[in-house]
Design a protein around this motif. Structure first.
Motif, PDB file in Angstrom:
ATOM      1  N   ILE A  32      -6.174   9.957  -3.034  1.00 20.72           N
ATOM      2  CA  ILE A  32      -6.261   8.587  -3.031  1.00 20.72           C
ATOM      3  C   ILE A  32      -6.200   8.183  -1.746  1.00 20.72           C
ATOM      4  O   ILE A  32      -5.226   8.530  -1.109  1.00 20.72           O
ATOM      5  CB  ILE A  32      -5.381   8.017  -4.086  1.00 20.72           C
ATOM      6  N   SER A  33      -7.270   7.210  -1.421  1.00 23.34           N
ATOM      7  CA  SER A  33      -7.225   6.744  -0.171  1.00 23.34           C
ATOM      8  C   SER A  33      -6.750   5.277  -0.381  1.00 23.34           C
ATOM      9  O   SER A  33      -7.293   4.419  -1.074  1.00 23.34           O
ATOM     10  CB  SER A  33      -8.471   6.708   0.683  1.00 23.34           C
ATOM     11  N   VAL A  34      -5.842   4.857   0.586  1.00 23.10           N
ATOM     12  CA  VAL A  34      -5.543   3.325   0.332  1.00 23.10           C
ATOM     13  C   VAL A  34      -6.146   2.266   1.590  1.00 23.10           C
ATOM     14  O   VAL A  34      -5.524   2.907   2.682  1.00 23.10           O
ATOM     15  CB  VAL A  34      -3.979   3.003   0.196  1.00 23.10           C
ATOM     16  N   ILE A  35      -6.742   1.462   1.346  1.00 25.94           N
ATOM     17  CA  ILE A  35      -7.472   0.936   2.518  1.00 25.94           C
ATOM     18  C   ILE A  35      -6.963  -0.562   2.509  1.00 25.94           C
ATOM     19  O   ILE A  35      -6.562  -1.185   1.181  1.00 25.94           O
ATOM     20  CB  ILE A  35      -8.843   1.028   2.576  1.00 25.94           C
ATOM     21  N   GLY A  36      -7.309  -1.528   3.486  1.00 26.28           N
ATOM     22  CA  GLY A  36      -6.826  -2.613   3.415  1.00 26.28           C
ATOM     23  C   GLY A  36      -6.459  -3.255   4.672  1.00 26.28           C
ATOM     24  O   GLY A  36      -6.018  -2.367   5.754  1.00 26.28           O
ATOM     25  N   PRO A  37      -6.333  -4.513   5.119  1.00 22.67           N
ATOM     26  CA  PRO A  37      -5.914  -5.121   6.377  1.00 22.67           C
ATOM     27  C   PRO A  37      -4.634  -4.860   6.669  1.00 22.67           C
ATOM     28  O   PRO A  37      -3.759  -4.537   5.809  1.00 22.67           O
ATOM     29  CB  PRO A  37      -6.420  -6.580   6.318  1.00 22.67           C
ATOM     30  N   SER A  38      -4.108  -5.085   7.700  1.00 21.84           N
ATOM     31  CA  SER A  38      -2.947  -4.724   8.419  1.00 21.84           C
ATOM     32  C   SER A  38      -1.934  -5.775   7.726  1.00 21.84           C
ATOM     33  O   SER A  38      -2.429  -7.033   7.451  1.00 21.84           O
ATOM     34  CB  SER A  38      -2.517  -4.809   9.865  1.00 21.84           C
ATOM     35  N   GLY A  39      -0.844  -5.595   7.220  1.00 24.15           N
ATOM     36  CA  GLY A  39       0.130  -6.493   6.669  1.00 24.15           C
ATOM     37  C   GLY A  39      -0.064  -6.528   5.125  1.00 24.15           C
ATOM     38  O   GLY A  39       0.513  -7.584   4.444  1.00 24.15           O
ATOM     39  N   SER A  40      -0.832  -5.666   4.509  1.00 25.09           N
ATOM     40  CA  SER A  40      -1.448  -6.060   3.120  1.00 25.09           C
ATOM     41  C   SER A  40      -0.459  -5.144   2.272  1.00 25.09           C
ATOM     42  O   SER A  40      -0.350  -5.200   0.842  1.00 25.09           O
ATOM     43  CB  SER A  40      -2.735  -5.482   2.764  1.00 25.09           C
ATOM     44  N   GLY A  41       0.577  -4.455   2.706  1.00 24.72           N
ATOM     45  CA  GLY A  41       1.651  -3.793   1.975  1.00 24.72           C
ATOM     46  C   GLY A  41       1.436  -2.095   1.773  1.00 24.72           C
ATOM     47  O   GLY A  41       2.067  -1.525   1.329  1.00 24.72           O
ATOM     48  N   LYS A  42       0.549  -1.648   2.479  1.00 20.81           N
ATOM     49  CA  LYS A  42      -0.021  -0.318   2.088  1.00 20.81           C
ATOM     50  C   LYS A  42       1.159   0.558   2.680  1.00 20.81           C
ATOM     51  O   LYS A  42       1.596   1.447   1.922  1.00 20.81           O
ATOM     52  CB  LYS A  42      -1.386   0.232   2.901  1.00 20.81           C
ATOM     53  N   SER A  43       1.792   0.529   3.700  1.00 17.85           N
ATOM     54  CA  SER A  43       2.920   1.507   4.217  1.00 17.85           C
ATOM     55  C   SER A  43       3.967   1.076   3.678  1.00 17.85           C
ATOM     56  O   SER A  43       4.829   2.029   3.209  1.00 17.85           O
ATOM     57  CB  SER A  43       2.923   1.243   5.790  1.00 17.85           C
ATOM     58  N   THR A  44       4.282  -0.164   3.169  1.00 17.62           N
ATOM     59  CA  THR A  44       5.591  -0.500   2.610  1.00 17.62           C
ATOM     60  C   THR A  44       5.835   0.021   1.143  1.00 17.62           C
ATOM     61  O   THR A  44       6.465   0.637   0.780  1.00 17.62           O
ATOM     62  CB  THR A  44       5.685  -1.951   2.374  1.00 17.62           C
ATOM     63  N   MET A  45       4.482   0.127   0.455  1.00 21.41           N
ATOM     64  CA  MET A  45       4.290   0.774  -0.580  1.00 21.41           C
ATOM     65  C   MET A  45       4.624   2.318  -0.578  1.00 21.41           C
ATOM     66  O   MET A  45       5.361   2.911  -1.432  1.00 21.41           O
ATOM     67  CB  MET A  45       2.978   0.766  -1.456  1.00 21.41           C
ATOM     68  N   LEU A  46       4.091   3.137   0.221  1.00 19.32           N
ATOM     69  CA  LEU A  46       4.530   4.423   0.717  1.00 19.32           C
ATOM     70  C   LEU A  46       5.823   4.602   0.772  1.00 19.32           C
ATOM     71  O   LEU A  46       6.691   5.628   0.250  1.00 19.32           O
ATOM     72  CB  LEU A  46       3.826   5.060   1.729  1.00 19.32           C
ATOM     73  N   ARG A  47       6.592   3.815   1.542  1.00 16.19           N
ATOM     74  CA  ARG A  47       7.913   3.791   2.099  1.00 16.19           C
ATOM     75  C   ARG A  47       8.930   3.820   0.678  1.00 16.19           C
ATOM     76  O   ARG A  47       9.928   4.274   0.778  1.00 16.19           O
ATOM     77  CB  ARG A  47       8.243   2.688   3.035  1.00 16.19           C
TER      78      ARG A  47
END
Length: 255
Positions: A32-47
């Motif tokens: 699964i690739s997660v894309i989106g603008p910076s600040g959209s919560g992608k990295s926070t979700m992984l953490r």
């Protein structure tokens, strides 16, 4: 087989909501690739998935084992420390800035956790590390130190280190964002090879060609929510959301 289930995840920092009801399921062998603008919560979700951050409410289940759920007061309740240690071993994490131990050799960077966390014998751990270095094309760098490596080589060592703990799911947080374009390809090649081997992976990435060509599913996030998700051809050729269309158009224009 469902490897990971995330239901209605919420996370705030200093009163600002970063994740606003994120839900997804990940099946065995799925990329699964997660894309989106910076600040959209992608990295926070992984953490949050890797227990580097705690959630406010929601539910996370890893291979049938509950990591966190929500009580009747609407607050997150985590499983016991013993249960969390077991769950954490199922998840490997590769960071965008490598986070290697600078004073350890490449070999020791890879063997440290298997020996001291996994209880593996030194000789066994070193043999496994050499196999992994061969896999990522760095067998000749076993005795080198991180400062002697390029960014792409450091990231490949970081991938080998994550694989050394034999995780069931690998999480990648923008694994090429700290690299020069010419070094990006060597890291993506390793991830593509893992995909061929049916490694279950969630990859937060700005590499649209990778997301399109390698993923089984693409998730587009914006402002803390999953706006849409689907097969790569659907997301890239016929997105249902105007926000997704605008993002992809701007990204194409910028590149």
């Amino acid at each position: 087989m469902e490897m990971l289930k995330v239901d209605n995840l919420y996370k705030s920092f200093d009163g600002k909501e970063i994740l606003c009801g994120v839900s997804l399921e990940v099946n065995k062998g799925e990329v699964i690739s997660v894309i989106g603008p910076s600040g959209s919560g992608k990295s926070t979700m992984l953490r949050c998935l890797n227990l580097l951050e705690t959630i406010d409410k929601g539910e996370v289940i890893v291979e049938g084992e509950v990591m966190v759920t929500t009580n009747e007061k609407g607050r997150a309740v985590y499983s016991s420390e013993k249960a969390l240690r077991k769950i954490r071993l199922k998840l490997g994490m590769v960071f965008q800035n490598f986070i290697l131990f600078p004073h350890y050799s490449v070999l020791r960077n890879i063997t440290e956790a298997p020996i001291h966390v996994g209880g593996m014998k030194v000789q066994e751990a070193e043999a496994m590390a050499m196999e992994l270095l061969e896999k990522v094309g760095l067998a000749d760098k076993a005795n080198s130190f991180p400062y002697q490596l390029s960014g792409g080589q450091k990231q490949r060592v970081a991938i080998a280190r994550a694989l050394a703990m034999k995780p069931d799911i690998l999480l990648f947080d923008e694994p090429t964002s700290a690299l020069d374009p010419e070094l990006t390809g060597e890291v993506l090649k390793v991830i593509k090879e893992l995909a061929v081997e049916d490694m279950t992976m969630i990859v937060v990435t700005h590499e649209m060609s990778f997301a399109r060509d390698v993923s089984d599913r693409v998730i587009f996030m914006d402002q803390g929510v999953i706006v849409e998700q689907g097969a790569p051809e659907d997301i890239f050729q016929n997105p249902s959301s105007e926000r997704t269309r605008a993002f992809l158009k701007s990204f194409l224009y910028a590149s």
